[in-house]
Write a protein that holds these residues in place. Structure first.
Motif, PDB file in Angstrom:
ATOM      1  N   HIS A  89      34.265  38.560  47.587  1.00  0.00           N
ATOM      2  CA  HIS A  89      34.545  39.124  46.268  1.00  0.00           C
ATOM      3  C   HIS A  89      34.649  38.016  45.219  1.00  0.00           C
ATOM      4  O   HIS A  89      34.112  38.142  44.111  1.00  0.00           O
ATOM      5  CB  HIS A  89      35.845  39.926  46.334  1.00  0.00           C
ATOM      6  N   CYS A 134      43.958  40.795  43.107  1.00  0.00           N
ATOM      7  CA  CYS A 134      43.362  40.174  41.921  1.00  0.00           C
ATOM      8  C   CYS A 134      44.231  40.368  40.677  1.00  0.00           C
ATOM      9  O   CYS A 134      44.119  39.604  39.732  1.00  0.00           O
ATOM     10  CB  CYS A 134      41.960  40.734  41.675  1.00  0.00           C
ATOM     11  N   CYS A 164      40.280  41.756  36.540  1.00  0.00           N
ATOM     12  CA  CYS A 164      39.974  42.464  37.776  1.00  0.00           C
ATOM     13  C   CYS A 164      41.235  43.127  38.336  1.00  0.00           C
ATOM     14  O   CYS A 164      42.312  42.539  38.319  1.00  0.00           O
ATOM     15  CB  CYS A 164      39.403  41.457  38.780  1.00  0.00           C
ATOM     16  N   HIS A 196      33.702  36.775  40.707  1.00  0.00           N
ATOM     17  CA  HIS A 196      34.397  35.776  39.900  1.00  0.00           C
ATOM     18  C   HIS A 196      33.665  34.439  39.820  1.00  0.00           C
ATOM     19  O   HIS A 196      34.174  33.492  39.220  1.00  0.00           O
ATOM     20  CB  HIS A 196      35.816  35.566  40.443  1.00  0.00           C
TER      21      HIS A 196
HETATM   22 ZN   LIG Z   1      38.711  40.218  41.530  1.00  0.00          ZN
END
Ligand SMILES: [Zn+2]
Length: 74
Positions: free
Chosen positions: A35, A8, A17, A40
């Motif tokens: 994730h 990220c 992140c 996000h």
């Molecule tokens: Zn991330």
């Protein structure tokens, strides 16, 4: 077979992140998609997973610490 990495830190994000996911390709794609959806705000779709798969790096490219972010493609 080398493990793969989704990092990220590689891309600019609202939350800055810092998560790096490393594992076998299918594990990384699944975890990165979950994730991306939970953190996000992306929709976890087959298209997202296909895009993530094209953006994986090899685990030996991992660099500790900070990384200069680039704009997210597309
Ligand atoms: Zn991330």
């Amino acid at each position: 077979m080398a493990r793969k990495m989704a990092d990220c830190r590689r891309f600019e994000s609202d939350s800055d992140c810092t998560l790096t996911i490393i594992g076998d390709e299918d594990e990384v794609v699944r975890t990165a998609a979950e994730h991306a959806a939970s953190v996000h705000g992306h929709a976890d779709t087959p298209e997202l997973r296909a895009q993530l798969r094209t953006m994986l790096e090899d685990e030996h490219e991992f660099v500790p610490g900070t990384r200069v972010a680039e704009p997210f493609p597309g």
